[in-house]
Design an enzyme around this catalytic site. Sequence first.
Site, PDB file in Angstrom:
ATOM      1  N   LYS A 176      33.261  39.916  47.550  1.00 27.83           N
ATOM      2  CA  LYS A 176      33.595  38.529  47.191  1.00 27.83           C
ATOM      3  C   LYS A 176      33.864  37.740  48.462  1.00 27.83           C
ATOM      4  CE  LYS A 176      37.213  35.740  44.891  1.00 27.83           C
ATOM      5  NZ  LYS A 176      38.415  35.740  44.023  1.00 27.83           N
ATOM      6  N   ASP A 211      39.966  29.416  48.276  1.00 25.90           N
ATOM      7  CA  ASP A 211      40.074  29.275  46.828  1.00 25.90           C
ATOM      8  C   ASP A 211      41.226  28.334  46.481  1.00 25.90           C
ATOM      9  OD1 ASP A 211      40.095  29.529  44.100  1.00 25.90           O
ATOM     10  OD2 ASP A 211      40.814  31.616  44.071  1.00 25.90           O
ATOM     11  N   LYS A 232      45.325  25.336  42.031  1.00 23.33           N
ATOM     12  CA  LYS A 232      46.481  26.216  42.208  1.00 23.33           C
ATOM     13  C   LYS A 232      47.693  25.416  42.661  1.00 23.33           C
ATOM     14  CE  LYS A 232      43.959  30.371  43.681  1.00 23.33           C
ATOM     15  NZ  LYS A 232      44.428  31.293  42.629  1.00 23.33           N
ATOM     16  N   ASP A 269      40.637  34.995  50.512  1.00 27.22           N
ATOM     17  CA  ASP A 269      39.852  35.309  49.317  1.00 27.22           C
ATOM     18  C   ASP A 269      38.437  35.800  49.661  1.00 27.22           C
ATOM     19  OD1 ASP A 269      40.093  35.628  46.601  1.00 27.22           O
ATOM     20  OD2 ASP A 269      39.423  33.604  46.099  1.00 27.22           O
ATOM     21  N   ASP A 319      39.525  28.504  38.245  1.00 24.98           N
ATOM     22  CA  ASP A 319      40.179  29.386  39.217  1.00 24.98           C
ATOM     23  C   ASP A 319      39.747  30.843  39.032  1.00 24.98           C
ATOM     24  OD1 ASP A 319      41.797  30.092  41.305  1.00 24.98           O
ATOM     25  OD2 ASP A 319      43.682  29.930  40.192  1.00 24.98           O
ATOM     26  N   GLU A 358      36.996  32.156  39.629  1.00 26.42           N
ATOM     27  CA  GLU A 358      35.691  31.917  40.255  1.00 26.42           C
ATOM     28  C   GLU A 358      35.085  33.181  40.850  1.00 26.42           C
ATOM     29  OE1 GLU A 358      38.444  31.665  41.853  1.00 26.42           O
ATOM     30  OE2 GLU A 358      37.949  32.735  43.694  1.00 26.42           O
ATOM     31  N   ARG A 376      34.695  36.226  39.714  1.00 25.55           N
ATOM     32  CA  ARG A 376      33.762  36.902  38.791  1.00 25.55           C
ATOM     33  C   ARG A 376      32.472  36.105  38.636  1.00 25.55           C
ATOM     34  NH1 ARG A 376      38.399  36.622  34.291  1.00 25.55           N
ATOM     35  NH2 ARG A 376      39.609  36.603  36.212  1.00 25.55           N
TER      36      ARG A 376
HETATM   37  N1  BES Z   1      41.594  34.743  44.352  1.00 30.22           N
HETATM   38  C1  BES Z   1      42.330  34.720  43.141  1.00 30.22           C
HETATM   39  C2  BES Z   1      43.099  36.002  42.890  1.00 30.22           C
HETATM   40  C3  BES Z   1      44.397  36.149  43.648  1.00 30.22           C
HETATM   41  C4  BES Z   1      45.499  35.395  43.338  1.00 30.22           C
HETATM   42  C5  BES Z   1      44.500  37.121  44.622  1.00 30.22           C
HETATM   43  C6  BES Z   1      46.680  35.601  44.024  1.00 30.22           C
HETATM   44  C7  BES Z   1      45.690  37.323  45.281  1.00 30.22           C
HETATM   45  C8  BES Z   1      46.775  36.552  44.990  1.00 30.22           C
HETATM   46  C9  BES Z   1      41.376  34.522  41.974  1.00 30.22           C
HETATM   47  O1  BES Z   1      40.267  33.751  42.232  1.00 30.22           O
HETATM   48  C10 BES Z   1      42.152  33.842  40.913  1.00 30.22           C
HETATM   49  O2  BES Z   1      42.531  32.718  41.118  1.00 30.22           O
HETATM   50  N2  BES Z   1      42.370  34.516  39.796  1.00 30.22           N
HETATM   51  C11 BES Z   1      43.128  33.986  38.723  1.00 30.22           C
HETATM   52  C12 BES Z   1      42.427  34.328  37.445  1.00 30.22           C
HETATM   53  C13 BES Z   1      42.988  33.637  36.242  1.00 30.22           C
HETATM   54  C14 BES Z   1      42.674  32.155  36.306  1.00 30.22           C
HETATM   55  C15 BES Z   1      42.397  34.252  35.000  1.00 30.22           C
HETATM   56  C16 BES Z   1      44.511  34.616  38.767  1.00 30.22           C
HETATM   57  O3  BES Z   1      44.624  35.813  39.035  1.00 30.22           O
HETATM   58  O4  BES Z   1      45.480  33.890  38.554  1.00 30.22           O
HETATM   59 ZN    ZN Z   2      39.620  33.691  44.142  1.00 24.80          ZN
HETATM   60 MN    MN Z   3      40.648  31.678  41.943  1.00 25.34          MN
END
Ligand code: BES
Ligand code: ZN
Ligand code: MN
Length: 497
Positions: A251, A256, A263, A274, A333, A335, A337
């Site tokens: 990835k 992000d 966020k 990210d 968010d 993104e 996947r």
């Molecule tokens: N890059 C983030 C995941 C992340 C968040 C990694 C905090 C480390 C610390 C990912 O893109 C994301 O934002 N995931 C969301 C998914 C949700 C919207 C279903 C998450 O984990 O909050």
């Molecule tokens: Zn992300």
């Molecule tokens: Mn995200």
Amino acid sequence: MNFELSRFDLADAAIQKGDAMIVLVPKSFKPAGGVVSALIAEALKAGDLETKCGKSLHVYRAPGVTCARVVLVGCDEGLARQVRQAAAAAVAVVKSDRVKSLAVCFAWPPAGDAVRAVVAAIADATYVYSTTKPKADVRAVTRVVIGVSDVAAVQADFDHAVAAVHGVELAKEWANRPANYATPAMLAVAAKSLAKMPGIQCEVLGPKQVAKLGMGSFMAVSRGSEEELRFIVLRYHGAAKSQAPTVLIGKGITFDTGGISIKPALEMDEMKFDMCGAASVLGVFRALADLKPAINVVGLIPSCENMPDGKAVKPGDVVTSMSGQTIEILNTDAEGRLVLCDALTYAERFQPRAVIDIATLTGACVIALGGVRSGLFASADDLAGDLHAAGEAAQDPCWRMPLDDDYAEALKTNFADVANVGGRAGGAITAAKFLHRFAAKFPWAHLDIAGTAWKGGTAKGATGRPVPLLLNYLLAQAAKSMSAPRKPSRGTRRKSA
Ligand code: BES
Ligand code: ZN
Ligand code: MN
């Protein structure tokens, strides 16, 4: 940093040169003759040195010892994990601008994994980020000499460890770069420069080519950003062209923000990390160039920014992925996947023996496993077993998580084949189930490294994980394919047992 393997042991430690020497002392310490051995025996007897892991005694200008600074450090049974902890503690004691060269001595004949552990620990403890802080922090330690009595016995482990360090440090440096020094285009340049090394080739696709491939899901994420996306294809050839490759997908979200589903501000800066999955793929290729194992590996990096903008994808938008499946983007968010699914479809063309994606995918995985183990999801048990074992051997552990189809219920929607988010419950698993839909044509594993790829707080910085795990896995595969009997030729079927 320059690591060297040299033929010396405790008995001749006293004449070794260096600004400082680290001597690892196990619980089972036996005097071996020589000044340093006598020093240890005396310190143990007096109770000034303990062999408990990480407990140390700093000796300065000991009579008869060439090194001015000697750190005796306990390491319990001398297991790899303990050696790693002890070496890290010892480096913390001697670390100063004046210590440029280090000698390391084992007070027992170490196994290969102990040598690997020492190399990893010292590299880790002395790494200094430099891209945007080039002068303020210069790495002091530039030379490390590791003494063993039988060089030949541990040479392969040593070479493996040094290559892993090169890979880990490349991954750390790129991961640590702020997003304005690590754009998708810059990542592509980094990949291209790796292709100058032997056995590595690199091809970079831009927006037009990605559109032509039909990667509608990947393109949707990139839409809100002024930075152009890149799709990076790395290849390492170490075996016959006919041998099916292992595909690694990293990835590569270089920042992000969450997009329109933006966020909160707190710690948003950490979303420069990210692209740690992408950085780990670059790191693995760096190490492969060093070690030249007899395998084929493909690295795929879908890279873009996730930004809010008038052009950005909106919650509820439906996009068509390269696989033809439609996706309702309920949360912009989620993104990671969305870029990975198109890379998984692209991976089919390599007819891979296995595909492993590596992603800072979910906050939920951080809640589940913390910063100790990466989340491991796999559609094949042998692949899961091999990756788990590689993580243990590399001290870069992971833990298998479930993929029951019942978890996919949460991704159902009235408006597309699949939604990009389920509820909050089991968030790391529903993310993996989303990816699972795009990985039907090959054995597949997914490593969620959201908790392990970087550290926050005062020690903020990338860890270089899971480069050690992946490298261990690939080397084990290479060893297996070298020793395996040749496949029966086409048309012949083996009788099942
Ligand atoms: N890059 C983030 C995941 C992340 C968040 C990694 C905090 C480390 C610390 C990912 O893109 C994301 O934002 N995931 C969301 C998914 C949700 C919207 C279903 C998450 O984990 O909050
Ligand atoms: Zn992300
Ligand atoms: Mn995200």
